[in-house]
Design an enzyme around this catalytic site. Structure first.
Site, mmCIF file in Angstrom:
data_model
loop_
_atom_site.group_PDB
_atom_site.id
_atom_site.type_symbol
_atom_site.label_atom_id
_atom_site.label_comp_id
_atom_site.label_asym_id
_atom_site.label_seq_id
_atom_site.Cartn_x
_atom_site.Cartn_y
_atom_site.Cartn_z
ATOM 1 N N ASP A 433 48.139 35.075 35.138
ATOM 2 C CA ASP A 433 48.071 35.886 36.345
ATOM 3 C C ASP A 433 49.440 36.519 36.565
ATOM 4 O OD1 ASP A 433 47.899 36.956 38.896
ATOM 5 O OD2 ASP A 433 46.804 35.243 39.735
ATOM 6 N N HIS A 434 49.506 37.837 36.451
ATOM 7 C CA HIS A 434 50.803 38.515 36.528
ATOM 8 C C HIS A 434 51.386 38.517 37.937
ATOM 9 C CE1 HIS A 434 53.985 40.541 34.620
ATOM 10 N NE2 HIS A 434 53.281 41.347 33.830
ATOM 11 N N ARG A 435 50.622 38.080 38.946
ATOM 12 C CA ARG A 435 51.189 37.945 40.280
ATOM 13 C C ARG A 435 52.142 36.764 40.342
ATOM 14 N NH1 ARG A 435 45.887 37.349 43.830
ATOM 15 N NH2 ARG A 435 45.549 35.837 42.150
#
Length: 462
Positions: A433-435
């Site tokens: 998850d790039h968040r």
């Protein structure tokens, strides 16, 4: 005395379950905690134990039917006197008496029934009044159904009237009972009772219109071999585990921005270690394999990269990092993909990890995984190499920030100590998850896991 058993909440607020099979029949004598039936929720197949000792008097649902939580499932005749009926109690007094006498069926089976009767059917809005005649004609013209003019309904209607067998038959045939009810409705009977004969007539009518449409536009066809006999299509209802998996994957794919990175690693030394462990008679019963070594490497590495063992708490506006590893292992079953969890996996030795994986896989294949075993994972592994696949882009399970796919181990030419040699290699695919995780942290984690697989002795550094 008659006792009704209502379908309990089987975990995490699941709203319904499908009866897979009954293990008892009307007239059977059952004992307390005897298994009555197998039901399939959105997550797993669950066995229901009997909360009473007595004789089965009614089965309220057949195999293949879906039952809502809190609806009657089965009734028993149990030993005991019928409760005395008070003299003309008021409505309020009757409700109070029922509430006082109500008791839970079994611990963990949810709230007790508040009444003896079947739950009332809830009104469902199946159509909306159309006041503009041109709009109604446009909708009908665009519809791909056998649409006909019907009376305009100005109030919410109940779901189409039919019996459970007819509803199931229509569902299997792909017939929407809402459309059929609308076609059959009249001013005098706006909610007709639909029978199996009505469904068959509807199918025949559609088939005749389709045939007539084809006959009006003849086309020269090249002679072909006769088509095989039998059904041209198979319709499989979307329900149970597969329905839940589809909803979860769509929710994850459109919520978390996925990034996938790949790394191919020489695992020759790891495979040699596995061979030596299997040859050791004191360890042979544990059947240690590549997946167990990968799982152990992940558990050793995750504390150094906490973003991959965390989740995004939208409501609190926080990133929550876990200081333990509940390791999800994706398992393909006949009912669809499930991800059971190994609790506190960071505390397991390599032999214990192999044992946990073996139990998890056998339970999943048997369809006995419980809903509680599918909840709360913090990081997951999917072994696509078992299907002979090298790499992929796995989708994150909801609530997790990382998932690792392990590819097949292949023997192929590889650079080794300045020369070309036959080595055993594996491709690892990490989605995150790039968040929560940037590219650097994801790449470093993947390289750290690969380093342990390339040189198993590096595990001593952790």
């Amino acid at each position: 005395m008659k006792q009704e058993f209502l379908l309990p909440d089987l975990g995490e607020g699941l709203a319904e379950a499908e009866v897979v099979q009954w293990l008892v029949a009307v007239g059977d004598t059952v004992t307390l905690n005897q298994t009555l039936a197998e039901v399939e929720t959105a997550k797993a197949v669950v066995e229901l134990p009997s909360p009473y000792e007595g004789t089965v008097s009614v089965l309220h649902a057949q195999a293949g039917e879906t039952v809502e939580v809190g609806a009657p499932l089965i009734a028993f005749e149990v030993a005991g006197e019928e409760p005395s009926v008070p003299d003309a109690p008021t409505t309020g007094d009757a409700e109070s008496a029922l509430e006082e006498k109500a008791e839970p069926n079994l611990v963990g089976y949810g709230a007790a029934p508040s009444s003896r009767g079947r739950p009332a059917r809830r009104a469902r809005r199946v159509g909306v009044a159309v006041s503009d005649a041109s709009a109604e004609e446009a909708v009908r013209a665009a519809a791909p159904h056998d649409a006909v003019a019907t009376a305009v309904v100005d109030a919410p209607l109940e779901r189409p009237r039919s019996t459970p067998p007819v509803r199931k038959y229509a569902k299997d045939q792909g017939v929407d009972l809402v459309l059929l009810s609308a076609e059959m409705a009249t001013v005098d009977d706006p909610a007709p009772l639909i029978t199996r004969r009505d469904v068959d007539a509807y199918l025949a009518r559609i088939s005749e219109r389709s045939t007539a449409a084809r006959d009006t536009t003849p086309v020269e066809r090249t002679p072909q071999a006769p088509l095989p006999s039998g059904e041209r299509m198979t319709r499989i209802p979307i329900r149970g585990v597969r329905k839940h998996t589809a909803e979860a994957m769509v929710r994850s794919a459109f919520t978390a921005p996925h990034v996938t990175t790949f790394h191919t690693v020489d695992v020759t030394d790891t495979m040699a270690l596995i061979a030596s462990l299997r040859a050791d008679r004191t360890l042979s019963e544990h059947r240690i394999g590549p997946l167990a070594v990968v799982a152990k490497a992940v558990c050793l590495t995750l504390p150094q990269y906490p973003g991959l063992n965390a989740f995004w708490d939208e409501s609190a506006g926080e990133i929550v990092q876990n200081h333990f590893v509940d390791l999800g292992i994706a398992a393909a079953t006949d009912r669809g993909l499930i991800v059971p969890v190994i609790r506190e996996a960071q505390s397991l030795s390599l032999p214990a990890m192999a044992d946990a994986l073996r139990v998890l896989a056998s339970t999943a294949r048997a369809g006995k995984t419980q809903p509680a075993e599918l909840a709360g994972g913090t990081f997951s592994i999917t072994n696509i190499g078992s299907f002979g696949i090298d790499a992929g882009t796995p989708i994150l399970p909801p609530g997790q920030s990382g998932i690792l796919a392990t590819g097949a181990v292949r023997r192929q030419p590889w650079e080794y100590r300045g020369e070309i040699a036959l080595r055993e290699v594996m491709t690892l695919s990490l989605s995150f998850d790039h968040r929560l995780v940037d590219g650097a942290e994801g790449s470093q984690f993947l390289k750290a896991v690969a380093d342990i697989l390339q040189e198993p002795g590096r595990a001593l550094l952790y």
